[in-house]
Scaffold this motif. Structure first.
Motif, mmCIF file in Angstrom:
data_model
loop_
_atom_site.group_PDB
_atom_site.id
_atom_site.type_symbol
_atom_site.label_atom_id
_atom_site.label_comp_id
_atom_site.label_asym_id
_atom_site.label_seq_id
_atom_site.Cartn_x
_atom_site.Cartn_y
_atom_site.Cartn_z
ATOM 1 N N MET A 1 0.840 -1.199 0.000
ATOM 2 C CA MET A 1 0.000 0.000 0.000
ATOM 3 C C MET A 1 0.880 1.257 0.000
ATOM 4 O O MET A 1 0.612 2.224 -0.717
ATOM 5 C CB MET A 1 -0.890 0.005 1.245
ATOM 6 N N LEU A 2 1.939 1.234 0.834
ATOM 7 C CA LEU A 2 2.826 2.385 0.918
ATOM 8 C C LEU A 2 3.535 2.631 -0.410
ATOM 9 O O LEU A 2 3.684 3.777 -0.846
ATOM 10 C CB LEU A 2 3.853 2.162 2.044
ATOM 11 N N ASP A 3 3.971 1.554 -1.055
ATOM 12 C CA ASP A 3 4.654 1.700 -2.343
ATOM 13 C C ASP A 3 3.733 2.340 -3.379
ATOM 14 O O ASP A 3 4.167 3.184 -4.180
ATOM 15 C CB ASP A 3 5.134 0.339 -2.842
ATOM 16 N N ILE A 4 2.485 1.960 -3.354
ATOM 17 C CA ILE A 4 1.517 2.536 -4.304
ATOM 18 C C ILE A 4 1.346 4.030 -4.043
ATOM 19 O O ILE A 4 1.339 4.848 -4.982
ATOM 20 C CB ILE A 4 0.157 1.811 -4.185
ATOM 21 N N LEU A 5 1.229 4.390 -2.782
ATOM 22 C CA LEU A 5 1.059 5.802 -2.434
ATOM 23 C C LEU A 5 2.294 6.617 -2.807
ATOM 24 O O LEU A 5 2.185 7.755 -3.296
ATOM 25 C CB LEU A 5 0.782 5.945 -0.930
ATOM 26 N N LEU A 6 3.484 6.045 -2.583
ATOM 27 C CA LEU A 6 4.707 6.755 -2.938
ATOM 28 C C LEU A 6 4.827 6.922 -4.448
ATOM 29 O O LEU A 6 5.194 8.001 -4.938
ATOM 30 C CB LEU A 6 5.930 6.002 -2.396
ATOM 31 N N GLN A 7 4.513 5.867 -5.173
ATOM 32 C CA GLN A 7 4.583 5.948 -6.639
ATOM 33 C C GLN A 7 3.594 6.983 -7.169
ATOM 34 O O GLN A 7 3.911 7.770 -8.063
ATOM 35 C CB GLN A 7 4.295 4.574 -7.251
#
Length: 720
Positions: A1-7
């Motif tokens: 989830m965090l990776d998606i938000l960062l991307q």
């Protein structure tokens, strides 16, 4: 989830919220994660939730904490931190708390979201039941459970935030209960919005207001007690960030609604009481510099270990933390913490130790106070320490009221204690105290008694006297070179005219000889000629002349001028016409003891004499005209019954001249003692009258030092 938000954030323009972030905020994903983390279901979920919150707040660039669906679950998660020490999640807890502190440091106003209003439980329950009934009648609530009535998480509300109702997503089970709780909390927010606005905007307003809670501070305070030293240090760092926030409401809540002051002072008291009753003063003074964040000590690896070193380092390390915390804190918070340290530690714990009668106890406690005075760097804490030691009185002293502040009286009396060790340690404490940048120290000890200049005998000048002054002489002044005490001077004892032409500052139109100041060469020669020729030994040893003191005096006087610059002292003495010369003069308890010690210089141990003269020379360096006049001007006309530093030395020299006649081979013995003190001669047989001979050497060196100080101060004041 965090990776998606960062991307998503990296692919969009700065400040733009993407659909994934909107979904996380709108659907209260963080609330759901908090619920799972609180229940720790499945096991280990709390650790994962803390790590996710930490990374989310640390890596996402756009501001998240202002969103109610972020700061509310963050606030709830903060309450879970530090509940139990030494848990598996302790490391994640402190990382999470520190990232929240860092975000608040970046935007201090956000701290208002973390100040909570603790409501009256009975009133809260009544209002809660009323709201539930109203919502039940409208069909907005169908299940009322005992857990909801207890409502642990909704007993508090965020301040400064009037919340508008939002459209809530439909859910079942735990999410449905969460929705009910949030609706009630929003209603509470609205009902208390006016009180909350008062808390935020006017922290000094009426005290009739709900109590506040500062859970972020409370959680950090709990973690400072962690058995893991790294966790405790990180918690201390977090507190350091919070106390420095400029928001007045946060500062007030910090000191009035948390246990921060109690934690600081109670731990100081505990660590102080853990010290051995007897510690070598040299060990206390020489223990390495203490830094609160690097309190790592291994007894096995320490070649200079001594009993109690671990406890001493722990105490000094925590005092250093308190000092730095107060130094960094917002002003009102700093004052409150410093006052707490004074009242709960210095007065309650240290003062009884300093006032005791046991010599060992007095020596240890005074050495610790000396170390504290040397170590303190916070101006606010220094002020409280000064008030603790000296009191807050500023009116002139009288003999009848020198005991008004018992600790001050006792410490000054200790400067003349039967134990030389106690005397030296107390004098050293005062010497370091005088070098601290605080105006009250010198004023309380010395200046308040010199303000009226009533140590002088004032005679209005007749016309004849005025004519004499115009001719370059001072009316009523005694020419010391014509005094019988100075008739046996050799040419080596004075500076020649040619030396003064090259050494003295040039006379400028703005600073003529007739400006009312005694000519400096007369003052310098007066001090240099005080000790009779047969009692001098320095001219027999190379490199011990008067000029060796000039460089040190110049450097020290410059440092003192920098300290005193902001105190706005006058450049010239107060006019005698404006002084109350009728009032009886008392030099004050501090100078009284120093003068009495100075008067016994021929009969005191060498180390005591060095310390007494060191304190007096430090006093002489201060650039106040009354101090200069009273301590360094031999030509001042003293009122009847008054004494000055010069008159005290004159009496000592008179006694010396009588005693010299009774000691055979006085001069060779004196020279031998000087060479031994300088290490130029090996120790040999004991010499008769050793104390007297050492006292004469200290007296000669002290007179040279005073001459150098007088010259440097005149040169500084005469330079345009």
């Amino acid at each position: 989830m965090l990776d998606i938000l960062l991307q998503e954030e990296n692919e969009r323009e700065s400040g733009e919220t993407g659909p994934c972030m909107e979904y996380l905020l709108h659907h209260k994903i963080l609330e759901t994660l908090y619920t799972l983390g609180k229940a720790d279901c499945p096991p280990g979920m709390k650790q994962q939730v803390l790590a996710f919150y930490t990374k989310l707040l640390g890596r996402i660039q756009q501001p998240l904490l202002p969103h109610i669906n972020v700061h509310r679950p963050v606030q709830k998660l903060i309450r879970l931190c530090g509940e139990v020490l030494a848990t598996p999640t302790e490391n994640e807890e402190i990382q999470f708390l520190c990232i929240v502190c860092a975000k608040l440091k970046e935007d201090p106003y956000l701290v208002n979201f973390f100040l909570e209003v603790i409501q009256d439980p009975v009133l809260h329950l009544y209002r809660r039941q009323s709201k539930l009934k109203a919502m039940a009648s409208k069909g907005s609530a169908s299940v009322i459970t005992e857990d909801m009535l207890k409502g642990q998480d909704s007993l508090t509300t965020d301040t400064g935030q009037a919340v508008q109702p939002e459209e809530m997503p439909s859910a079942a089970g735990a999410e449905h209960m969460e929705k009910e709780d949030d609706l009630l909390q929003q209603a509470d927010d609205l009902s208390f919005s006016m009180d909350e606005l008062n808390v935020t905007s006017s922290p000094e307003s009426s005290t009739v207001r709900p109590n506040q809670d500062y859970n972020l501070v409370n959680s950090l305070l709990n973690l400072t007690k962690s058995p893991d030293g790294r966790i405790a240090v990180k918690a201390c760092e977090g507190l350091m960030l919070l106390v420095s926030l400029p928001e007045p409401a946060a500062a007030k809540c910090l000191t009035q609604s948390t246990c921060l002051c109690e934690l600081l002072t109670d731990r100081l008291a505990t660590l102080y009481k853990a010290l051995p009753q007897s510690l070598d003063p040299l060990d206390i003074e020489t223990v390495e510099a203490i830094n609160w964040g690097l309190d790592s000590y291994s007894h096995k690896e320490d070649a200079s270990a001594f009993p109690g070193k671990r406890a001493l380092i722990s105490f000094l390390s925590w005092f250093d933390y308190c000092d730095q915390l107060i130094k960094e804190a917002q002003k009102t918070a700093a004052v409150a913490m410093a006052k707490a340290v004074r009242e709960r530690f210095f007065i309650d714990v240290m003062e009884p130790q300093l006032m005791q009668t046991s010599e060992i106890g007095i020596l240890t406690s005074t050495a610790l106070l000396h170390r504290i005075v040397r170590q303190v760097t916070s101006d606010v804490l220094l002020q409280e320490i000064v008030y603790f030691i000296l009191g807050e009185h500023r009116e002139p002293e009288t003999l009848a009221d020198i005991n008004r502040h018992p600790l001050r009286h006792r410490l000054i009396e200790h400067c003349d204690h039967i134990s030389d060790e106690i005397s030296i340690m107390t004098l050293r404490m005062f010497e370091h105290l005088l070098q601290k940048p605080n105006e009250h120290i010198l004023y309380n000890l010395v200046l308040r008694n010199l303000e009226e200049r009533n140590y002088m005998e004032y005679k209005p000048l007749s016309q004849e006297d005025k004519d004499v002054v115009e001719n370059g002489q001072i009316a009523g002044a005694v020419d010391l070179e014509e005094d019988p005490l100075f008739t046996d001077l050799s040419p080596d004892n004075t500076l020649s005219t040619q030396e003064w032409l090259s050494a003295s500052p040039p006379v400028s139109p703005e600073h003529s000889k007739n400006d009312g100041k005694t000519e400096v060469h007369k003052i310098v020669n007066s001090f240099l000629c005080l000790v009779p020729d047969e009692a001098k030994s320095s001219y027999h040893v190379e490199g011990t002349g008067y000029d060796t003191y000039l460089r040190d005096a110049h450097r020290q006087f410059r440092d003192y001028c920098v300290i005193c610059l902001r105190w706005e002292w006058p450049g010239s003495p107060r006019s005698l016409e404006k002084c109350n010369l009728e009032a009886s003069f008392f030099e004050g308890h501090f100078l009284k003891v120093l003068f009495e010690r100075m008067g016994r210089i021929l009969d005191q141990p060498y180390d005591v004499n060095l310390q007494v003269t060191s304190v007096l020379s430090k006093l002489s360096l201060f650039p106040h005209p009354h101090i200069h006049e009273y301590l360094l001007d031999p030509y001042v006309n003293l009122a009847s019954g008054c004494r000055s530093l010069f008159s005290v030395i004159v009496r000592v020299v008179g006694d010396l001249m009588v005693r010299i006649q009774r000691i055979p081979d006085f001069t060779p013995k004196l020279l031998l003692v000087r060479k031994r003190l300088l290490g130029l001669e090996p120790e040999g047989p004991i010499i008769d009258h050793m104390t007297l001979l050492e006292g004469v050497i200290v007296l000669e060196e002290f007179c040279k030092e005073l001459a150098a100080i007088a010259f440097v101060k005149y040169h500084a004041s005469s330079t345009p």
